[in-house]
Design a protein around this motif. Sequence first.
Motif, PDB file in Angstrom:
ATOM      1  N   LEU A   1     -43.303 -68.625  60.032  1.00  0.00           N
ATOM      2  CA  LEU A   1     -44.539 -69.019  60.710  1.00  0.00           C
ATOM      3  C   LEU A   1     -45.772 -68.427  60.049  1.00  0.00           C
ATOM      4  CD1 LEU A   1     -43.296 -68.719  64.402  1.00  0.00           C
ATOM      5  CD2 LEU A   1     -43.512 -70.782  63.011  1.00  0.00           C
ATOM      6  N   GLY A   2     -45.592 -67.849  58.863  1.00  0.00           N
ATOM      7  CA  GLY A   2     -46.725 -67.381  58.079  1.00  0.00           C
ATOM      8  C   GLY A   2     -47.123 -65.938  58.288  1.00  0.00           C
ATOM      9  N   VAL A   3     -46.330 -65.186  59.040  1.00  0.00           N
ATOM     10  CA  VAL A   3     -46.613 -63.765  59.273  1.00  0.00           C
ATOM     11  C   VAL A   3     -46.031 -62.937  58.134  1.00  0.00           C
ATOM     12  CG1 VAL A   3     -46.177 -61.810  60.807  1.00  0.00           C
ATOM     13  CG2 VAL A   3     -46.657 -64.080  61.760  1.00  0.00           C
ATOM     14  N   THR A   4     -46.786 -61.968  57.650  1.00  0.00           N
ATOM     15  CA  THR A   4     -46.277 -61.050  56.629  1.00  0.00           C
ATOM     16  C   THR A   4     -45.379 -60.028  57.304  1.00  0.00           C
ATOM     17  OG1 THR A   4     -48.255 -61.301  55.277  1.00  0.00           O
ATOM     18  CG2 THR A   4     -46.897 -59.359  54.860  1.00  0.00           C
TER      19      THR A   4
ATOM     20  N   THR B   1     -37.123 -59.491  47.632  1.00  0.00           N
ATOM     21  CA  THR B   1     -37.809 -60.599  48.275  1.00  0.00           C
ATOM     22  C   THR B   1     -36.820 -61.666  48.716  1.00  0.00           C
ATOM     23  OG1 THR B   1     -39.800 -60.205  46.941  1.00  0.00           O
ATOM     24  CG2 THR B   1     -39.594 -62.362  48.013  1.00  0.00           C
ATOM     25  N   GLU B   2     -36.739 -61.856  50.045  1.00  0.00           N
ATOM     26  CA  GLU B   2     -35.980 -62.962  50.606  1.00  0.00           C
ATOM     27  C   GLU B   2     -36.940 -64.137  50.796  1.00  0.00           C
ATOM     28  OE1 GLU B   2     -32.873 -62.760  50.779  1.00  0.00           O
ATOM     29  OE2 GLU B   2     -32.415 -60.613  50.801  1.00  0.00           O
TER      30      GLU B   2
ATOM     31  N   ARG C   1     -39.534 -59.449  53.063  1.00  0.00           N
ATOM     32  CA  ARG C   1     -39.044 -58.492  52.073  1.00  0.00           C
ATOM     33  C   ARG C   1     -38.191 -57.448  52.771  1.00  0.00           C
ATOM     34  NH1 ARG C   1     -43.825 -55.845  48.752  1.00  0.00           N
ATOM     35  NH2 ARG C   1     -44.345 -55.150  50.875  1.00  0.00           N
ATOM     36  N   VAL C   2     -37.230 -56.900  52.033  1.00  0.00           N
ATOM     37  CA  VAL C   2     -36.391 -55.843  52.580  1.00  0.00           C
ATOM     38  C   VAL C   2     -36.248 -54.733  51.547  1.00  0.00           C
ATOM     39  CG1 VAL C   2     -34.278 -57.041  51.832  1.00  0.00           C
ATOM     40  CG2 VAL C   2     -34.133 -55.266  53.600  1.00  0.00           C
ATOM     41  N   GLN C   3     -36.249 -53.498  52.030  1.00  0.00           N
ATOM     42  CA  GLN C   3     -36.035 -52.342  51.161  1.00  0.00           C
ATOM     43  C   GLN C   3     -34.949 -51.459  51.784  1.00  0.00           C
ATOM     44  OE1 GLN C   3     -38.599 -48.926  48.711  1.00  0.00           O
ATOM     45  NE2 GLN C   3     -39.653 -50.439  49.979  1.00  0.00           N
TER      46      GLN C   3
END
Length: 394
Positions: A31-34, A57-58, A62-64
């Motif tokens: 939905l466009g949310v960072t 980056t999915e 993003r996941v760390q």
Amino acid sequence: MKILFIAPYIGAVYGGTSKMVTNLLEGIGSLGVTIDLVTTNANGSNTLDVPLNEWITEKYYRVQYFSCWHRDDFIISLSLINWLFKNVNNYEIVHSQTVFAPTISITHSICKYFHIPYIVTPHGMLEPWALSYKAWKKRIYYNLFENTTIQNSSAIQAMSSFELKNINSLQFQNTVLVPNGIHRQEFETLSNPEIFYQQFPETRGKTLILFLGRIDPKKGLDLLAPAFAKVYNQFPHAHLVVAGPDNIGFMDKAQNYFLQAGCLDAVTFTGMVSGTLKYAALAAANLYVAPSYSEGFSISILEGMASGLPCIITNGCNFPEAAKAEAAHVVEIDVNAIANALIECLSNPQQAREMGDRAREFIFQNYTWDHAAHKLIQVYQTVIDREPLPEFLA
């Protein structure tokens, strides 16, 4: 809007919690949310084979991942905590996943120190049964850490009306109701059951009852074993499929329940199933059963219903709406109640199929990740704007 999710784990062995986190991230990000996620590489008795300390980056987020020390689901990550101290100020709000987790408790304290609002999702860990399991340890931890940090949160996400009521009974007021969901497109066309039969040939030609969940004390396998034994006595072509990971070493005890009940030969333990194999299992099944003592709000139940399966679930699954819609048998947490509902479905297949059809439409209309994402974004904006939480979510 810039949101940070934090979860102690997202390894598949941890079941529905991990799936819910990643699905919500996809829904919100689409939905466009960072939105970013920080978590650890814990995965039951093992660790995930993933890069550490760098963004991955999915499609929509993003996941760390960070290294950790862990035993079962007790997880501590000093590197993640250090990262939070340095970076939490880059976000407008933090959304934490689960409670009774040291890393999460410390996260809440860090947020308070930096005046960053945070939302808590307990994932059923504040339910009465969950609080009573290993009660003395939880009571100490709750009184020392959880009570204060949860009270200081901007919102607490309940995933069912029962969970909302139980959380409020603990004197928490800032609650919102945002249920889990499914991706509708994954269930609009059912999978080919042949994939499941090929891997587990003993299930071919049988009337399959599917249990889909972690091998865990709260899942009620001690109830399901004698209940299924009663069913098997009347329906010798019935076969139970117990599909789910064993991340706490409970498998031997679970199998012994069925051995003692005299029906182990009619049970297949598949281990964890995911992806194509999971959808094939749902397509192969004739009935779905969830005999749980306690749930937050089970994704696997939603998946069973979205697959059009007649579902037998206990009232510990916190889904009274399914009973009201006549979309599932919701029964007491009791051996005879579970057995009788299974026998009723097997004795009346047309009636059972009609309930499965109602279940499928009920889930499609009310419980999708799109619905959940829109509601949570409204909660985030309300918290950021320091306005009262939406009344229709309370």
